[in-house]
Design an enzyme around this catalytic site. Structure first.
Site, PDB file in Angstrom:
ATOM      1  CG  ASP A 141      -1.758   1.211   1.424  1.00 40.30           C
ATOM      2  OD1 ASP A 141      -2.370   1.262   0.477  1.00 40.30           O
ATOM      3  OD2 ASP A 141      -1.684   2.069   2.310  1.00 40.30           O
ATOM      4  CB  THR A 157      -2.160   5.633  -1.524  1.00 37.07           C
ATOM      5  OG1 THR A 157      -1.982   4.167  -1.375  1.00 37.07           O
ATOM      6  CG2 THR A 157      -3.296   5.973  -0.892  1.00 37.07           C
ATOM      7  CB  THR A 158       0.786   2.695  -5.507  1.00 35.54           C
ATOM      8  OG1 THR A 158       0.431   1.992  -4.299  1.00 35.54           O
ATOM      9  CG2 THR A 158       2.310   2.671  -5.908  1.00 35.54           C
ATOM     10  CG  ASP A 187      -6.689   0.548   0.905  1.00 35.53           C
ATOM     11  OD1 ASP A 187      -6.619   1.425   1.429  1.00 35.53           O
ATOM     12  OD2 ASP A 187      -5.393   0.253  -0.095  1.00 35.53           O
TER      13      ASP A 187
END
Length: 531
Positions: free
Chosen positions: A63, A96-97, A399
């Site tokens: 994550d 988020t990446t 998530d």
């Protein structure tokens, strides 16, 4: 004389144009180094990172936000990428990446434009306009959905879980996540309060044993040392924040007793004091007592437990302070800070409270909550073989919950696998030809930078990225707008039909936040340190 004049610093040195360029270049290199560090963890075939914290804890995760938050980043500009990732985590919860990789690619594009001599402010503002147009394209592309369509919600959640360690359990965890959100949210709501869903980690069993409980689960055990009950039907629950133990002075002092009658008197007083409290609790028709943890003195002593057991009151002690808010809103009971305030209207009610054995560890389960003041809440007991698996499962479920929340905020789904990025790149490149001057250059570079997402997905899946991306471009030119990379098929396919889906909010938020971060970085032309 002329040599002395040359040695003395003049104003000319402050008009040096090289410095802002060097500062900008250093900033871009620092930020891109962070983006490159987590690039390998994008997508379903992305790698995991092992992080050892300063306290010696081991974290294994892919994550983006978790990795960046734990990295010891010193450069102030590189820290901005951590903040972008945190903003994406708060807004969309997923992607988020992607947002960090996208920021790195846009900074690379900005660097190429700066080398052509284009002013940084013009680049930043053109990027913002291109980002705004990208969001419009995404909203045109997205398929509107209804929140009553449970299957669509499950497909989007499965896509989010497919890139996590728990991907093989996604067919089981995705429906569980969707059901949890639908139980606590109203149909016409535009947001979901995820604090109404409590994830409880318990070591033991496998991820398959994870269960959703419509009620409250406590990890503390029922106190049975005094022979009290461990199951109560038609429970009246009191949540207390005072101690049921003899009072103690604030300062450390000793009392010298030189007579057994005085000793006897002290013990009698103590018994009478505790019995009085226990009787007041019983008088309010309370039969289940939850006691908050105390740091000053024992929250409850053995004598008080004996009295409570005789009165048939079930006791659970050591309730953490963080749990009080969730318990009080779930049960509809108010925390009681003093025995004088212990009244029936402050109690919560439930059909059943019992201690059950679950995979080698005991949990207390409260079900059938009837209080009209109680809010609908869900407890999810997450099981796993060890703490590392549990932590990563918890992050994956968070998530997945955020993905469902995104669909409440913006009710639209788009295909995943790099399909939206290729389509935006194609349309921006076409529109860039109609623009004049520098703007055309900037839009073309912006479009090329967006292709970093499908390129990275292909590289991480072990495919030939150049072949895959050019094939996707051709398909999109022929009007197949939902074509993207399918890791299962090791090539390109219609991602919407393959059920590789993501909420449109994840992509719109990532592009907007990335362009804003790039604008902030490009506007910096000097770094100074304050005293």
């Amino acid at each position: 004389m002329s040599q002395v004049a040359a040695a003395r610093p003049s104003n000319a040195t402050f008009k040096n144009k090289e410095k802002p360029q060097e500062v900008r270049r250093a900033n871009i290199i620092a930020a891109r180094a962070v983006a490159d560090a987590i690039r390998t963890s994008l997508g379903p075939k992305g790698m995991d990172k092992m992080i050892k914290t300063s306290r010696g804890e081991i974290i294994i995760s892919n994550d983006g936000h978790t990795i960046l938050r734990q990295m010891a980043i010193l450069h102030p500009v590189a820290k901005m990428l951590v903040e972008v990732s945190a903003a994406q985590d708060a807004e969309a919860g997923d992607g988020t990446t992607s947002v960090v990789i996208l920021t790195g690619a846009l900074l690379g594009a900005a660097d190429r434009l700066l080398n052509k001599g284009i002013h940084p402010t013009i680049i930043a503002e053109s990027f913002q306009r291109a980002a705004k147009r990208s969001v419009e394209i995404l909203l045109e592309m997205c398929h509107k959905i209804s929140l009553n369509d449970r299957e669509d919600l499950i497909r989007a959640t499965t896509t989010s879980l497919s890139s996590k360690i728990v991907s093989q359990y996604s067919s089981f965890l995705a429906p569980l996540t969707v059901d949890a959100v639908l139980k606590v949210a109203d149909e016409d709501a535009t947001n979901v309060d995820l604090s109404d869903i409590r994830l409880i980690k318990k070591v033991g069993g496998t991820i398959d044993d994870t269960e959703m409980i419509d009620g409250v689960v406590l990890t503390q055990n029922v106190v049975k040392s005094a022979g009290g009950p461990n199951r109560k039907e038609k429970a009246k629950i009191g949540l207390i924040q005072f101690q049921i133990s003899p009072p103690k002075p604030d300062t450390e002092n000793n009392i010298v007793v030189n007579d057994y009658r005085q000793m006897d008197k002290i013990l009698k007083e103590e018994r009478a004091y505790l019995l009085n409290i226990c009787k007041k609790i019983k008088k309010a028709k309370c039969n289940v007592l939850l006691i908050q943890k105390s740091i000053l003195r024992d929250a409850v002593n053995e004598l008080a437990l004996h009295f409570l057991a005789k009165l048939g009151i079930l006791v659970v002690k050591d309730i953490e302070r963080e749990e009080v808010e969730f318990i009080s809103k779930s049960l509809g009971c108010k925390p009681i800070s003093d025995v004088e305030l212990f009244t029936e209207d402050r109690l919560g009610s439930a059909d059943l409270i019992e201690e059950i054995d679950s995979d080698g560890s005991k949990i207390v389960k409260i079900t059938g909550i009837k209080n009209p003041e109680a809010r609908p809440t869900i407890s999810v007991v997450v099981r796993g073989a060890n703490n590392m698996i549990l932590d990563e499962t918890e992050r994956s479920l968070h998530d997945a919950l955020c993905v469902v929340r995104c669909l409440f905020k913006e009710k639209g789904l788009i295909g995943g696998g790099g399909a939206p990025e290729i389509e935006i790149a194609r349309r921006l490149t076409r529109e860039a030809r109609e623009l004049e001057g520098v703007e055309s250059f900037v839009w073309t570079e912006f479009a090329e930078a967006l292709e970093i997402i499908p390129t990275t997905l292909a590289e991480n899946a072990g495919l030939n990225s150049i072949k895959v991306v050019t094939e996707l471009r051709t398909k999109h030119e022929n009007g197949e707008v939902n074509d993207g990379i399918s890791v299962r098929r090791s090539g390109t396919t219609n991602t919407y039909d393959e059920h590789i889906l993501q909420p449109v909010l994840v992509s719109t938020s990532a592009i907007t936040l990335a362009s804003e971060c790039v604008k902030s970085i490009l506007r910096i032309d000097d770094i100074t340190f304050s005293r």
